[in-house]
Design a protein around this motif. Structure first.
Motif, PDB file in Angstrom:
ATOM      1  N   VAL A 142       0.836  -1.202   0.000  1.00 54.36           N
ATOM      2  CA  VAL A 142       0.000   0.000   0.000  1.00 54.36           C
ATOM      3  C   VAL A 142       0.875   1.259   0.000  1.00 54.36           C
ATOM      4  O   VAL A 142       0.641   2.206  -0.763  1.00 54.36           O
ATOM      5  CB  VAL A 142      -0.951   0.012   1.220  1.00 54.36           C
ATOM      6  N   ILE A 143       1.899   1.271   0.839  1.00 54.89           N
ATOM      7  CA  ILE A 143       2.784   2.446   0.910  1.00 54.89           C
ATOM      8  C   ILE A 143       3.466   2.665  -0.438  1.00 54.89           C
ATOM      9  O   ILE A 143       3.544   3.786  -0.948  1.00 54.89           O
ATOM     10  CB  ILE A 143       3.840   2.267   2.026  1.00 54.89           C
ATOM     11  N   THR A 150       2.418   1.766  -3.368  1.00 54.12           N
ATOM     12  CA  THR A 150       1.426   2.261  -4.321  1.00 54.12           C
ATOM     13  C   THR A 150       1.259   3.770  -4.187  1.00 54.12           C
ATOM     14  O   THR A 150       1.261   4.514  -5.178  1.00 54.12           O
ATOM     15  CB  THR A 150       0.079   1.556  -4.084  1.00 54.12           C
ATOM     16  N   ASP A 151       1.142   4.234  -2.952  1.00 58.96           N
ATOM     17  CA  ASP A 151       1.028   5.676  -2.728  1.00 58.96           C
ATOM     18  C   ASP A 151       2.217   6.428  -3.294  1.00 58.96           C
ATOM     19  O   ASP A 151       2.067   7.468  -3.936  1.00 58.96           O
ATOM     20  CB  ASP A 151       0.935   5.973  -1.222  1.00 58.96           C
ATOM     21  N   LEU A 152       3.406   5.915  -3.052  1.00 58.99           N
ATOM     22  CA  LEU A 152       4.615   6.603  -3.511  1.00 58.99           C
ATOM     23  C   LEU A 152       4.678   6.646  -5.036  1.00 58.99           C
ATOM     24  O   LEU A 152       5.044   7.650  -5.633  1.00 58.99           O
ATOM     25  CB  LEU A 152       5.866   5.911  -2.946  1.00 58.99           C
ATOM     26  N   GLU A 199       2.133   6.445  -7.182  1.00 58.95           N
ATOM     27  CA  GLU A 199       1.067   7.250  -7.781  1.00 58.95           C
ATOM     28  C   GLU A 199       1.176   8.729  -7.439  1.00 58.95           C
ATOM     29  O   GLU A 199       0.480   9.562  -8.025  1.00 58.95           O
ATOM     30  CB  GLU A 199      -0.293   6.712  -7.326  1.00 58.95           C
ATOM     31  N   TYR A 232       0.742   3.713  12.085  1.00 55.47           N
ATOM     32  CA  TYR A 232       0.542   3.411  10.668  1.00 55.47           C
ATOM     33  C   TYR A 232      -0.931   3.089  10.492  1.00 55.47           C
ATOM     34  O   TYR A 232      -1.429   2.099  11.037  1.00 55.47           O
ATOM     35  CB  TYR A 232       1.379   2.208  10.204  1.00 55.47           C
ATOM     36  N   GLU A 276      -4.321   2.875   7.681  1.00 48.54           N
ATOM     37  CA  GLU A 276      -4.817   2.905   6.307  1.00 48.54           C
ATOM     38  C   GLU A 276      -6.181   3.577   6.258  1.00 48.54           C
ATOM     39  O   GLU A 276      -6.657   3.958   5.195  1.00 48.54           O
ATOM     40  CB  GLU A 276      -4.858   1.477   5.750  1.00 48.54           C
ATOM     41  N   SER A 295      -1.450   5.694   4.931  1.00 49.44           N
ATOM     42  CA  SER A 295      -1.367   5.284   3.537  1.00 49.44           C
ATOM     43  C   SER A 295      -2.756   5.261   2.932  1.00 49.44           C
ATOM     44  O   SER A 295      -3.744   5.603   3.568  1.00 49.44           O
ATOM     45  CB  SER A 295      -0.650   3.956   3.396  1.00 49.44           C
ATOM     46  N   ARG A 336      -3.058   7.215   0.346  1.00 55.53           N
ATOM     47  CA  ARG A 336      -3.070   8.636  -0.009  1.00 55.53           C
ATOM     48  C   ARG A 336      -3.610   8.840  -1.409  1.00 55.53           C
ATOM     49  O   ARG A 336      -4.274   9.817  -1.712  1.00 55.53           O
ATOM     50  CB  ARG A 336      -1.630   9.176   0.004  1.00 55.53           C
ATOM     51  N   THR A 337      -3.254   7.916  -2.294  1.00 53.54           N
ATOM     52  CA  THR A 337      -3.688   8.031  -3.682  1.00 53.54           C
ATOM     53  C   THR A 337      -4.863   7.081  -3.894  1.00 53.54           C
ATOM     54  O   THR A 337      -5.127   6.204  -3.068  1.00 53.54           O
ATOM     55  CB  THR A 337      -2.541   7.630  -4.622  1.00 53.54           C
ATOM     56  N   GLY A 371      -3.654   3.643  -4.009  1.00 53.36           N
ATOM     57  CA  GLY A 371      -3.237   3.238  -2.674  1.00 53.36           C
ATOM     58  C   GLY A 371      -4.442   2.896  -1.809  1.00 53.36           C
ATOM     59  O   GLY A 371      -4.421   1.929  -1.034  1.00 53.36           O
ATOM     60  N   ALA A 427      -5.730  -0.448  -2.711  1.00 51.02           N
ATOM     61  CA  ALA A 427      -4.834  -1.482  -2.177  1.00 51.02           C
ATOM     62  C   ALA A 427      -5.075  -1.667  -0.684  1.00 51.02           C
ATOM     63  O   ALA A 427      -5.083  -2.794  -0.173  1.00 51.02           O
ATOM     64  CB  ALA A 427      -3.378  -1.110  -2.453  1.00 51.02           C
ATOM     65  N   ALA A 428      -5.284  -0.573   0.026  1.00 53.13           N
ATOM     66  CA  ALA A 428      -5.533  -0.650   1.460  1.00 53.13           C
ATOM     67  C   ALA A 428      -6.810  -1.428   1.732  1.00 53.13           C
ATOM     68  O   ALA A 428      -6.895  -2.220   2.668  1.00 53.13           O
ATOM     69  CB  ALA A 428      -5.634   0.757   2.057  1.00 53.13           C
TER      70      ALA A 428
END
Lengths: 462, 462
Positions: free
Chosen positions: A316-317, A319-321, A323, B216, B218, B244, B246-247, B250, B253-254
Motif C-alpha cells: 500500500v505504501i 502504491t502511494d509513492l 502514484e 501506521y 490505512e 497510507s 493517499r492516492t 493506494g 490497495a488498502a
C-alpha cells in the motif's frame, strides 16, 4: 587525451612530495596507500633518509627516472614551488592536495594563480588544488589521503565518480564499498584550477569499463560545454549529478568550500541538466542509489510499475509513492492483463485478491515468488517490477535474492526494496549478483522514476 | 478504560487457542514468544496433551482460572466459534490473528460481522481480526506471530506504536531494535472491528512511559473524533502518522489489505492532520526517524539551524536542503552573532572562514568539535544544530558521539547525520545515549523540519 588520462588514471611511476615516516601524518597515510599499489614509487622529503623501507629523495629533480604523477602533500605556499619543480621535471600530472587556495579568500586566490603560473608553457597538468586525490581500483592507484580503515575503498566496477569535494567522494566510496558497488575510477577535482569535469566526462564516456558517470559538483567549469558534451555522452551511458549550491546560501557555502562560483540560478541549472539528459540527485544517498541503478540496469522502458510484496502494508505504501506526482512523476501502477491475473490466481493463496500491488501474504515462499515474478515479466503492460523483498515470512530464504537477480537479468528489470534483519549483507549480495536493491520503499520508487525517465528520453531521442 | 487496557497491555493470564507443538507453525511460534514472558499461560488444542512442557486444554472453558487475554491462531471460520467460547468464559481481550475477514470480500465481511456478534452483550473485546498481535516489552508481553530471529524486538522505551499492518509493525520494531530505539508498546489493530486507534491514543496520551505516539493507519475509524482527540493529546506529546491510501490506487490497495475504507480525499486528510497537530511521515523510514526524534527531543523552538561539518561538501549539501522550500519549508540557515563568530575564530583552523555552515575541515578533533558546539549553543539566533558527524578525519574518535549527546541535552538540541564506517553501531550508541542521529543529511533535515514545526505549533497554541 591520453596525455592527461594515462598519468592521471594509469601512471606507471609516482612521486610523493612530502612523504612522511610518522604514522598518522597525511604524508604517511598517502605513502602507505601508494605503496600498496605496487607502482614505481618515489618518496620525496629532504629531511628523511628512508620511509617505509624506501630511499627518500631530497627533491623531485633528484629522481633518476621519469615521473608520471606527483602527489604533493605540503602546505599551500610550499606546494607552489614543488609544482614548479614537477613542471621542470616533466611530470605528467601534479596532484595538489593542500587547501588554502581560492576557497580561502584573496591571498588564496593569488596563490592559486601562482600555482597555474608554475606549469605555464609546460605539458604538466594540475589536479586540484584542495583535492583528496584519485582512486582507480583496476590500476591499483590510490592517492587518497585517508586510510582505508577510515574510508573503505570499493572494488573495481562500472561507476566513474567525479567529485569536487573530497569528503563527498570518500563518503561515496564508503557507501559503494558497503553496498558492494564497484567503481571504474574516482577523481576528486577540488578547486579545478586546471583539470576539470569536462575532460573527465569525455574520457569516461568512451571508457569501456565505465557504465555510469556520477558527479558531485558545486560549480560548472563551462556550463555551455557541459551541456553539449553531456547531451551526447548521456545517450551512450547514464550520467547523474549531485549539484550543490542550489540555494543562495548553499552557493555561498560552496564558494568558501572549493572556491566555486555557482551558476546564475538553480532554475537555469535545472533546465540545462534536463537538456543535457543528466539525472539529478538531491543528496548523497540518492547519488549512490542512482549510480547503482544506472550502472546495473541502465534504464527501464517506461513507467508502468507492478508492485509485489509479502507485507500488505508495504504494498500500500509503495502504491502511494508510485502514484504520487510528487515522489514519482513518471511512474504509475501497471494494469495487469487478464492472462497475468489468471496466472497469478493459480499461484497465490486463495484468500488473496489478485491485483497490483500483488500481496503475497505471509504464506509466501521462494518458489511462489519466483513464479509470480515470472508471470509478471510476461505482461506487456508492465515495464518494471518493484519488489518489496522481506525476509521475515517463515518460508522465504536468502535464496530469494538469487532468484530475483536471475529474473531481473531478463527483459523486465526488478528493483528491490529490502527489509531484512541483515539488510546490509542482503543488499551487498544483491548488488554483487546484479540485482538493484535499496533499503527503503521511498528510495526504491525514486530509483524507478529515474530509470523510467531515462528510458523515456532514450525512446524519444533515439 | 483499564477494563480494556489491562487485559490488552498487561494481562496476567493468557490462553493461546490453536497452540501447536510443531516447530515452524504459527501456533508454535506464538507459544514460544508467550512462554518467554513468564505469564500464567494456557495452551488450548483438543488434539494435543502437552505443548512445550505445558498441559494442553481441549477448550478455553476447561481452563480452571480466569483468562485476561486469549490469542486465537485458528483459520478465520474457526476463529468465530473460539471467540464465542472466550466471551462465555469472560475473557477480557481476544486477539484474532487470522486473515480472511473484511479485507477479502463479501464472505469475509459476513464472517467479521459474526465475530462481532460473538462478543455482543459481553465485556469481551476483540483486537483484529487480521492482526499480528501486541508487544509490550515492559510487561514482557509478546503475542506477535513471528519469531524474534525473523523479527527482532526493541527494548522498552518511549515510543507507542499503533499499526493497522502487521508487517509494517514488524518492520518498525526491527528498525527500532537496530537503531536502539525503545518502545512502550506496539499494538497491531488489523481490521479494527472493535478496538481501534482512538482508545489507544487516549491511553498512550496519559501513559507516563510513552513520549511519542506513532501510527501506521490505512483508514480512520472516526475521523472527526480522531482530530478532536489528537489535537488535545498532541499538545502533551508528539504524534506522528504514516497514513497510507493517499492516492486512489493506494486506497484500493488498502481496502484489500485490511478492509480499510479510506477517507474521501487525501487533501481532507492533510488538513485534518494539520488541525490535529499530528506530524505526517511519507514512508516507513520517516516514521521511525520521526519517532526517534520526537521521543528523544520532542521539539525545537524554531527553524533557525546552524550546520557543522568536517566535510565541507556535506555542509554545502545540508545548506541546500535546509534552504529549499521543498525539503524543509520551516527551516532556514541561522545567522551567527558577532560573539559566536569571534568565539569560533579562536577555535577553528586559521584558513577556515567562519560562517554557517561551519566547516571544521579534516583538522577537526573531538575537543574542537566540543568547543564549537558549546559556542553555537550560546547563540540566541540558533534554534538547533545540525551536525554532520563524520568519523573519517584522523583526530576524531567514537567519543564524539558522547560529546554530542551530552551537549544535546542542553537548551539547544543537536541532531546528527552520521557518516562512519560502522554507522549502524554509531547510530545505536547515539540513540541509547539520547542523541538523535540518522544516516543521511536528507533524513536529518526532514527531522529538523518536523521538530521545528512542532516547536512553532506549541508556541502558537500554548
Amino acid at each position: 587525451m591520453s596525455r592527461l588520462i594515462d598519468p592521471l588514471l594509469r601512471p606507471s611511476s609516482i612521486a610523493l612530495i612530502g612523504a612522511s615516516a610518522k604514522p598518522g601524518k597525511i604524508g604517511n597515510i598517502v605513502m602507505r596507500n601508494l605503496t600498496a599499489g605496487g607502482h614505481r614509487l618515489y618518496a620525496v622529503n629532504p629531511n628523511e633518509e628512508e620511509i617505509l623501507g624506501r630511499r627518500c629523495y631530497g627533491s623531485i629533480s633528484e629522481i633518476p627516472n621519469s615521473v608520471d604523477m606527483a602527489v604533493i602533500v605540503l602546505p599551500s605556499h610550499k606546494s607552489v614551488e614543488a609544482t614548479r619543480d614537477c613542471a621542470l621535471k616533466g611530470v605528467g600530472v601534479v596532484v595538489v592536495s593542500s587547501s588554502g587556495f581560492a576557497e580561502s579568500g584573496e591571498d588564496g586566490r593569488r596563490l592559486e594563480s601562482a600555482l597555474l603560473e608554475a606549469v605555464n608553457g609546460t605539458d604538466t597538468r594540475i589536479l586540484g588544488p584542495n583535492t583528496m586525490g584519485v582512486y582507480v581500483p583496476s590500476a591499483s592507484l590510490d592517492t587518497l589521503f585517508i586510510s582505508p580503515e577510515r574510508g573503505p575503498r570499493p572494488r573495481a566496477g562500472g561507476v566513474a565518480m567525479i567529485s569536487q569535494s573530497g569528503a563527498v567522494a570518500v563518503s561515496f566510496l564508503g557507501m559503494a564499498e558497503e553496498t558492494g558497488l564497484g567503481v571504474s575510477a574516482c577523481v576528486c577535482v577540488g578547486n579545478k584550477c586546471d583539470i576539470n569535469e569536462l575532460e573527465l566526462i569525455e574520457h569516461f564516456g568512451n571508457d569501456p569499463e565505465t557504465r555510469c558517470i556520477s558527479m558531485y559538483l558545486e560549480s560548472f567549469s563551462d556550463g555551455r560545454r557541459f551541456v553539449e558534451l553531456s547531451r551526447e555522452v548521456s545517450l551512450k551511458k547514464p550520467m547523474v549529478i549531485l549539484k550543490s549550491g542550489r540555494t543562495q546560501a548553499g552557493a555561498r557555502a560552496a564558494n568558501s568550500h572549493t572556491g566555486a562560483v555557482a551558476a546564475s540560478s538553480d532554475l537555469a541549472v535545472k533546465g540545462a541538466l534536463r537538456q543535457a539528459g543528466v539525472a539529478r540527485a538531491s543528496e548523497e544517498v540518492s547519488l549512490i542509489d542512482m549510480s547503482k541503478a544506472f550502472s546495473l540496469a541502465d534504464h527501464i522502458r517506461g513507467g508502468r510499475i507492478c508492485v509485489v510484496a509479502s507485507a500488505g502494508g508495504f504494498g500500500v505504501i509503495a502504491t502511494d509513492l508510485i502514484e504520487s506526482e510528487n515522489s514519482a512523476p513518471s511512474l504509475r501502477m501497471a494494469r495487469l492483463s487478464k492472462e497475468t491475473k489468471s496466472a497469478l490466481e493459480e499461484i497465490l493463496p486463495s484468500f488473496t485478491s489478485v491485483q497490483n500491488p500483488v500481496d503475497l501474504t505471509a504464506e509466501v515462499s521462494d518458489q511462489m515468488y519466483d513464479e509470480v515474478l515470472g508471470a509478471l515479466q510476461t505482461d506487456p503492460g508492465v515495464d518494471a517490477i518493484m519488489m518489496s523483498l522481506e525476509l521475515q515470512p517463515p518460508n522465504v530464504t536468502r535464496q530469494l535474492v538469487k532468484i530475483a537477480a536471475e529474473r531481473s537479468s531478463g527483459q523486465i528489470p526488478i528493483i528491490a526494496s529490502v527489509f531484512a534483519r541483515d539488510a546490509t549483507s542482503v543488499l551487498r549480495e544483491a548488488t554483487v549478483t546484479g540485482l538493484v536493491a535499496v533499503p527503503t520503499l521511498d528510495r526504491c520508487v525514486r530509483l524507478l522514476n529515474a530509470l523510467a525517465e531515462r528510458g523515456l528520453r532514450l525512446r524519444r531521442e533515439n
